[in-house]
Structures are given as C-alpha cells and as structure tokens.
Design an enzyme around this catalytic site. Structure first.
Site, short mmCIF file in Angstrom:
data_model
loop_
_atom_site.label_atom_id
_atom_site.label_comp_id
_atom_site.label_asym_id
_atom_site.label_seq_id
_atom_site.Cartn_x
_atom_site.Cartn_y
_atom_site.Cartn_z
N SER A 263 0.84 -1.20 0.00
CA SER A 263 0.00 0.00 0.00
C SER A 263 0.87 1.25 0.00
O SER A 263 1.98 1.25 0.56
CB SER A 263 -0.91 0.01 1.24
N TYR B 262 -1.63 0.45 10.40
CA TYR B 262 -1.74 -0.24 9.10
C TYR B 262 -0.55 0.13 8.22
O TYR B 262 0.07 -0.73 7.59
CB TYR B 262 -3.05 0.16 8.44
#
Length: 243
Positions: free
Chosen positions: A135, A148
C-alpha cells in the site's frame, strides 16, 4: 495450464484477480477462511472460463498451519498472489492491543509467514512468481492509519529483500502499491473518486505486470508522484499536518 494461488480470495480485488487470470486460461486456487463461501465464485469461474478452480482453507493469523496448507495444495502454484489485508481501526488500536496486534499480524506477520514458505519452494525449483499487495500507506506514517501503514511499510521492505534474494534464482517478485480502491474494506471512507481505482482495474494492472515482469507498480499511476511529494515534506512541517 499455469496455476495461480490467490491468498485472501474473498476480497473484491481477489475476486477480480481470479476472473482476470482465469480468462487467460490459468488454473485457479482460491484460499481463504471459510472457503465454502467461495463456492459461487468457484462455479462461475469453472463454467465461464472452462478452467479448474479449487477451494482451500487458509488463515493468515495462524502461521503454524501455513506449511501444511501449502503442501496440501493439489498442485504447486506457478504464481502466488498475497491479497489479504486488514485495515482495522486506528483509534481503537492505539489503546487496544488486540486490535493493534491483529492489524500487524494480518498485514505483515501472516504475509511473511506464508510467503517465506512459497519463496523457498520457488527458489528450489528455479521458477515462480510472487505478488504482494502492499500500500502507498506504507511510504510515510500518518496519524490516521500509522498502524496499518507501518505493517505495509514492513511488507514493502520484505518484498524488496525477497526480490533481491530470489532474482538470481529465476523467481519474479512483484510489489503492488494501490492507492485508494473502491472495496468493501473502504466502503465507509470518503474516498475522492478521481484518486480511487476499481478492483477490476487493479486486477488488470497486476495481470499485465506479472506478464511484463515488473518489479513495482502503483495503481493508479499518479500515486507515484503523489507519494514522492508527500515524502519530500520536511518532518517539522509534516508532523503538524492532519493527514
């Protein structure tokens, strides 16, 4: 027929990937918790694309089961795609270790556990492709999702090292860095439409990158420039920004 293993096959991106690779004639192995939920997708792929499609139980949070899972597959996959992830609740994770641990466990520990096993098998045979979906959140920590993001930063570094290790073995490792993607995981987030990709677009980009032997791709392309700018912001300024 080349075989593609999709880990975390219940996600929207995984479903699009399964259909995209099946449309190219690949045998598909769908792995997820409660794999029986994937029976409609299995049937659709088998009928629509006339390729074998099998279901397999897999839990990223149980590393002790990963070796047995991989050895139990009906055929060793030629390409393994690690799709699973858990966005989690940043605010909750700041004070609740169970939530924090789950974010780290799913996005980093579980991914490394299974891909270590896959990597060793591919290194021994001298071929294979590993795809890891990381990501852009891993490129700089932000207050809104640094738990995250830190797990994805670690995963990106892991994939880079794995690529460096396996290159001489003839094994291809692809790192995928999507920006915003319109999925069930992000359905409650106010995503800007122009910056948000659809799962089918992500799957098409990955399919192309696998065949072109790309090392790192961004989805959409302009995220590379966006993250370059964000990484260039001096820390004294960035630390005061509400991102």
């Amino acid at each position: 027929m080349p075989t593609v293993l999709i880990l975390g096959a219940t996600s929207d991106i995984a479903v699009s990937l399964a259909r995209k690779f099946a449309s190219s004639g690949n045998t598909i192995q769908l792995a997820a918790r409660n794999a029986a939920r994937l029976q409609p997708l299995q049937l659709d792929i088998s009928i629509r694309y006339s390729v074998p499609c099998t279901l397999h139980e897999f839990d990223a949070t149980l590393p002790g089961t990963h070796a047995a899972f991989f050895s139990s597959l009906p055929a060793r996959p030629d390409c393994t795609i690690c799709v699973f992830g858990y966005l989690g609740d940043q605010s909750l994770g700041e004070s609740d270790w169970e939530e924090c641990h789950r974010i780290l466990q799913v996005n980093y520990v579980g991914a490394v556990s299974i891909l270590n096993i896959v990597a060793n098998a591919y290194a021994d045979s001298g071929n294979g492709t590993i795809v890891g979906i990381s990501s852009v959140a891993g490129e700089r920590g932000r207050r809104s999702n640094y738990l995250y993001g830190s797990a994805k930063a670690g995963f990106t570094a892991y994939l880079s090292g794995l690529r460096n290790r396996l290159c001489e073995k003839g094994v291809h490792v692809l790192t995928v860095k999507p920006g915003f993607v319109d999925t069930k995981m992000t359905e409650n987030l106010p995503l800007p439409p122009l910056l948000t990709a659809k799962p089918d677009a992500v799957a098409a980009a990955i399919h192309s990158a696998v065949h072109r032997k790309k090392n790192v791709i961004y989805v959409k392309w302009f995220w590379r420039q966006i993250m370059f700018v964000i990484k260039c912001i001096p820390e004294p300024i960035f630390s005061k920004m509400k991102l």
